[in-house]
Motif scaffolding. Structure first.
Motif, PDB file in Angstrom:
ATOM      1  N   TRP A  11     -11.396   7.716  24.413  1.00  0.00           N
ATOM      2  CA  TRP A  11     -11.890   6.568  22.967  1.00  0.00           C
ATOM      3  C   TRP A  11     -11.766   7.877  21.832  1.00  0.00           C
ATOM      4  N   LYS A  12     -11.440   7.467  20.372  1.00  0.00           N
ATOM      5  CA  LYS A  12     -11.624   7.703  19.342  1.00  0.00           C
ATOM      6  C   LYS A  12     -12.777   8.057  18.635  1.00  0.00           C
ATOM      7  N   VAL A  13     -14.194   9.194  18.305  1.00  0.00           N
ATOM      8  CA  VAL A  13     -15.204   8.715  18.244  1.00  0.00           C
ATOM      9  C   VAL A  13     -14.883   8.965  16.404  1.00  0.00           C
ATOM     10  N   HIS A  14     -14.260   9.876  15.893  1.00  0.00           N
ATOM     11  CA  HIS A  14     -14.135  10.196  14.517  1.00  0.00           C
ATOM     12  C   HIS A  14     -13.004  10.782  14.319  1.00  0.00           C
ATOM     13  N   VAL A  15     -12.176  10.780  13.188  1.00  0.00           N
ATOM     14  CA  VAL A  15     -10.979  11.377  12.796  1.00  0.00           C
ATOM     15  C   VAL A  15     -11.119  11.907  11.553  1.00  0.00           C
ATOM     16  N   TYR A  16     -10.618  13.095  10.879  1.00  0.00           N
ATOM     17  CA  TYR A  16     -10.718  13.349  10.049  1.00  0.00           C
ATOM     18  C   TYR A  16      -9.743  14.501   9.562  1.00  0.00           C
ATOM     19  N   GLN A  17      -9.115  13.469   8.668  1.00  0.00           N
ATOM     20  CA  GLN A  17      -7.596  14.622   8.025  1.00  0.00           C
ATOM     21  C   GLN A  17      -7.002  14.161   6.313  1.00  0.00           C
ATOM     22  N   ASN A  18      -6.906  15.307   6.398  1.00  0.00           N
ATOM     23  CA  ASN A  18      -6.415  14.713   4.823  1.00  0.00           C
ATOM     24  C   ASN A  18      -7.379  14.708   3.688  1.00  0.00           C
ATOM     25  N   ASP A  19      -9.028  15.360   4.097  1.00  0.00           N
ATOM     26  CA  ASP A  19      -9.857  15.048   3.043  1.00  0.00           C
ATOM     27  C   ASP A  19     -10.672  13.613   3.419  1.00  0.00           C
ATOM     28  N   SER A  20     -10.535  13.551   3.764  1.00  0.00           N
ATOM     29  CA  SER A  20     -11.141  12.141   4.211  1.00  0.00           C
ATOM     30  C   SER A  20     -11.050  11.252   5.686  1.00  0.00           C
ATOM     31  N   ASP A  21     -12.790  10.454   5.930  1.00  0.00           N
ATOM     32  CA  ASP A  21     -12.562   9.963   7.379  1.00  0.00           C
ATOM     33  C   ASP A  21     -11.289   8.635   7.949  1.00  0.00           C
ATOM     34  N   GLN A  22     -10.501   8.825   8.554  1.00  0.00           N
ATOM     35  CA  GLN A  22      -9.630   7.882   9.006  1.00  0.00           C
ATOM     36  C   GLN A  22      -9.959   7.290  10.018  1.00  0.00           C
ATOM     37  N   ILE A  23     -11.047   5.571   8.934  1.00  0.00           N
ATOM     38  CA  ILE A  23     -11.655   5.257   9.295  1.00  0.00           C
ATOM     39  C   ILE A  23     -11.394   4.319  10.625  1.00  0.00           C
ATOM     40  N   GLU A  24      -9.414   3.965  10.262  1.00  0.00           N
ATOM     41  CA  GLU A  24      -8.639   2.834  10.879  1.00  0.00           C
ATOM     42  C   GLU A  24      -8.690   3.621  12.886  1.00  0.00           C
ATOM     43  N   GLU A  25      -8.737   4.892  12.946  1.00  0.00           N
ATOM     44  CA  GLU A  25      -8.098   4.716  14.054  1.00  0.00           C
ATOM     45  C   GLU A  25      -9.490   5.292  14.827  1.00  0.00           C
ATOM     46  N   GLN A  26     -10.788   5.296  14.441  1.00  0.00           N
ATOM     47  CA  GLN A  26     -11.564   4.532  15.092  1.00  0.00           C
ATOM     48  C   GLN A  26     -11.730   4.119  16.584  1.00  0.00           C
ATOM     49  N   HIS A  27     -12.752   3.985  17.175  1.00  0.00           N
ATOM     50  CA  HIS A  27     -12.502   2.847  18.371  1.00  0.00           C
ATOM     51  C   HIS A  27     -13.907   1.843  17.279  1.00  0.00           C
ATOM     52  N   GLN A  28     -13.388   0.849  17.920  1.00  0.00           N
ATOM     53  CA  GLN A  28     -14.041  -0.443  17.055  1.00  0.00           C
ATOM     54  C   GLN A  28     -15.812   0.142  18.445  1.00  0.00           C
ATOM     55  N   PHE A  29     -16.193   1.046  18.920  1.00  0.00           N
ATOM     56  CA  PHE A  29     -17.532   1.115  19.608  1.00  0.00           C
ATOM     57  C   PHE A  29     -18.589   2.085  18.842  1.00  0.00           C
ATOM     58  N   TYR A  30     -17.460   3.164  17.922  1.00  0.00           N
ATOM     59  CA  TYR A  30     -18.290   3.289  17.253  1.00  0.00           C
ATOM     60  C   TYR A  30     -17.881   3.012  16.094  1.00  0.00           C
ATOM     61  N   ARG A  31     -17.641   2.442  15.519  1.00  0.00           N
ATOM     62  CA  ARG A  31     -18.311   1.976  14.033  1.00  0.00           C
ATOM     63  C   ARG A  31     -19.077   1.789  12.958  1.00  0.00           C
ATOM     64  N   ASP A  32     -19.092   2.223  11.721  1.00  0.00           N
ATOM     65  CA  ASP A  32     -20.360   2.688  11.459  1.00  0.00           C
ATOM     66  C   ASP A  32     -21.409   3.057  12.280  1.00  0.00           C
ATOM     67  N   ARG A  33     -20.986   4.444  13.079  1.00  0.00           N
ATOM     68  CA  ARG A  33     -21.958   4.885  13.549  1.00  0.00           C
ATOM     69  C   ARG A  33     -21.725   6.599  13.633  1.00  0.00           C
ATOM     70  N   THR A  34     -20.683   6.678  12.305  1.00  0.00           N
ATOM     71  CA  THR A  34     -20.851   8.291  13.042  1.00  0.00           C
ATOM     72  C   THR A  34     -20.484   8.681  11.042  1.00  0.00           C
ATOM     73  N   GLU A  35     -20.388  10.044  11.731  1.00  0.00           N
ATOM     74  CA  GLU A  35     -20.730  10.798  10.134  1.00  0.00           C
ATOM     75  C   GLU A  35     -20.666  12.259  10.526  1.00  0.00           C
ATOM     76  N   MET A  36     -19.044  13.459   9.527  1.00  0.00           N
ATOM     77  CA  MET A  36     -19.311  14.206   9.020  1.00  0.00           C
ATOM     78  C   MET A  36     -19.808  15.115   7.830  1.00  0.00           C
ATOM     79  N   LYS A  37     -20.332  15.828   7.782  1.00  0.00           N
ATOM     80  CA  LYS A  37     -20.774  16.922   6.365  1.00  0.00           C
ATOM     81  C   LYS A  37     -18.984  16.470   5.705  1.00  0.00           C
TER      82      LYS A  37
END
Length: 431
Positions: free
Chosen positions: A112-138
Motif C-alpha cells: 500500500w502506498k503510504v506516501h509519494v513525493y515527486q515534482n517538489d510536492s506530495d502526490q496525495i492522489e496516489e496515497q492509500h486511504q488508510f494513510y490519508r492525512d496521517r503522513t508528512e515529509m520534510k
C-alpha cells in the motif's frame, strides 16, 4: 747501533702487521654489515610491506564508508513506539545528491502506498486511504537528503503493516536506493482481578483539543464491537453506549483541555475482558488520536485446606437490587447449592448434597462446608460455583439473542478453573 736497528726492526714489522690486521678486520666488518643489510631488506620484502600498508589503508577507508553509509547496508531499521502517541518518525537519510526529477515512495508490507513525493510536492492522489492525512515529509528533502516519514497517530493496525519501505526512483523508473523500517507499536495491557471497585484504561495525549472533538471508547474484541463510553458536544452520551456499561463508566472533567482521555470502568467483570479502542475525531470526521488497550479481568479464586469447617465464596455488587430478585448459587454440575428469594432461604430447592451446609448472610456471599461427595472423585470435590442474579436487565453484548430477556454477569467462584457466567433475568413472579 746494530742493537737499535734490531730493536726498531721488530717494532716496525709489528706495526705493519697490526695495521694490516686492522684493515682486514674493518673490511670484513664492512662486508659483513653490507651482507646483513642486504639480507634484512630484500626487494620482495619491501614489496610485501608496501602491499600490507595499502591493505590497511583500504580496510580503513572501507570501514569508514560502511559507517558513513550504514543505512544502505542495514537490512531493517527498527522503531518502537507506544500506542496512542501523536506521531512516530520512520528514518531514511542519504548523503548522495539526488536529482530533482526523482520519485520518493513509501510503501507498507502489503505494497500500500503510504506516501509519494515527486515534482517538489506530495502526490496525495496516489496515497492509500488508510494513510490519508496521517503522513508528512520534510521540506527541501532532496537538498538535505532527509527522506524520513512522519506517521501520525500510530495504532496496532500500523503494527500489523509492520515493515515500511522507502524507495527512490529515477526518471526512467530505476531504483537508486531502498531502505526498510520495521515499526513496532506497543499495546497497553491492563490486568485486574474481578471484584475490585474499578479499573482505569489509560490514555493521555496532548491537551487543548478542539471543543467539537468526539471521544469514543469501544470494545472491538470479542466481536461484535460495542460502544462502551462516548463523549460528544462537551458531555457524556449515555444513550449512545451499550446498556451493559450503563452507569459503569466515567471520564475526567476538562478532558479535552488536559488531554487525559482515560476511561474508568466500575465493577469490572470477567466478560469485560477484551480489546478496547479509543478514537478521537474532529467535527469533520478526521482521525485525531487513537489508542488500544487490552483488558484482562481474572476470575477471583479461593483456596482452602481440606477439612476446614467452612469457606466463604465472595461475591459483592454495588448495584441496588429490587426486592423480588432471586439469588441462586449452583456448582459446575448445575446442582443447586443455595437459593435466596423473598427475604428467606429456599431449602426446598437445594440439592441434598448441600443440605445443612450453607448459611446466607447480609451480603450475597456463600459459606460452604466442604464434605465428601461419593458421586465424584476426591480430586474433583473443589467446585466452581455460579451466582445468578435474577432481576430485570439488558442483554450483554456478547450474548446471542434468546427468547427470555437477560444479561450475563460474571460471578466469583471458589476453586476449580474457568469462567463463572451468570444471568440477569426478570423474575418478579405473580404479585
Amino acid at each position: 747501533m746494530g742493537r737499535k736497528e734490531i730493536d726498531r726492526g721488530p717494532a716496525a714489522g709489528q706495526r705493519s702487521v697490526t695495521n694490516h690486521n686492522i684493515y682486514c678486520r674493518n673490511r670484513s666488518e664492512f662486508m659483513l654489515f653490507s651482507m646483513f643489510s642486504t639480507e634484512r631488506f630484500p626487494s620482495w620484502a619491501k614489496a610485501l610491506l608496501i602491499l600490507l600498508v595499502l591493505l590497511v589503508v583500504l580496510l580503513l577507508v572501507t570501514g569508514g564508508l560502511l559507517v558513513h553509509f550504514r543505512q544502505y547496508f542495514m537490512s531493517v531499521y527498527q522503531v518502537e513506539v507506544d500506542s496512542g502517541v501523536e506521531s512516530v518518525l520512520l528514518p531514511c537519510e542519504t548523503t548522495v545528491q539526488l536529482p530533482e526529477d526523482v520519485k520518493v515512495e513509501w510503501t507498507d508490507r502489503d505494497n500500500w502506498k503510504v506516501h509519494v513525493y515527486q515534482n517538489d510536492s506530495d502526490q496525495i492522489e496516489e496515497q492509500h486511504q488508510f494513510y490519508r492525512d496521517r503522513t508528512e515529509m520534510k521540506r527541501n528533502l532532496l537538498k538535505t537528503g532527509d527522506l524520513s516519514l512522519t506517521l501520525k497517530y500510530p495504532t496496532d493496525k500500523d503494527r500489523d503493516r509492520r515493515t515500511f519501505t522507502c524507495t527512490v526512483y529515477n526518471r526512467e523508473g530505476n531504483i537508486l536506493m531502498k531502505k526498510q523500517v520495521e515499526l513496532k507499536v506497543r499495546v497497553c495491557q491492563v490486568e485486574v482481578e474481578e471484584g475490585v471497585e474499578s479499573v482505569q484504561l489509560p490514555f493521555r495525549t496532548t491537551g487543548d483539543l478542539p471543543e467539537d472533538t468526539t471521544v469514543c471508547w469501544r470494545r472491538v474484541e470479542p466481536k461484535p464491537a460495542t460502544v462502551v463510553h462516548k463523549y460528544e458536544n462537551g458531555s457524556a452520551q449515555p444513550k449512545k453506549q451499550n446498556q451493559f456499561y450503563r452507569d459503569r463508566t466515567e471520564m475526567k472533567r476538562n478532558l479535552l483541555k488536559t488531554g487525559d482521555l482515560s476511561l474508568t470502568l466500575k465493577n469490572p467483570k470477567v466478560r469485560d475482558t477484551g480489546r478496547y479502542v479509543c478514537e478521537v475525531d474532529g467535527i469533520d470526521g478526521n482521525w485525531l488520536r487513537k489508542k488500544t488497550v487490552l483488558l484482562q479481568v481474572k476470575v477471583k479464586k479461593v483456596e482452602v485446606d481440606s477439612g476446614v469447617e467452612s469457606v466463604l465464596l465472595p461475591y459483592e455488587i454495588t448495584v441496588e437490587l429490587p426486592e423480588y430478585v432471586k439469588v441462586e448459587w449452583t456448582d459446575r454440575d448445575k446442582r443447586t447449592v443455595h437459593v435466596y428469594q423473598k427475604d428467606s432461604d429456599k431449602t426446598g430447592e437445594q440439592h441434598q448434597l448441600y443440605r445443612g451446609s450453607n448459611r446466607d448472610e447480609e451480603k450475597p456471599a456463600e459459606t460452604w462446608r466442604p464434605q465428601s461427595d461419593p458421586e465424584i472423585p476426591h480430586r474433583q470435590r473443589q467446585r466452581n460455583l455460579h451466582l445468578h442474579h435474577l432481576q430485570q436487565g439488558g442483554k450483554h453484548p456478547d450474548e446471542e439473542t434468546s427468547g427470555a430477556p437477560g444479561q450475563s454477569l460474571s460471578g466469583g467462584g471458589g476453586g476449580g478453573s474457568g469462567v463463572c457466567p451468570a444471568a440477569v433475568q426478570d423474575h418478579r413472579g405473580p404479585a
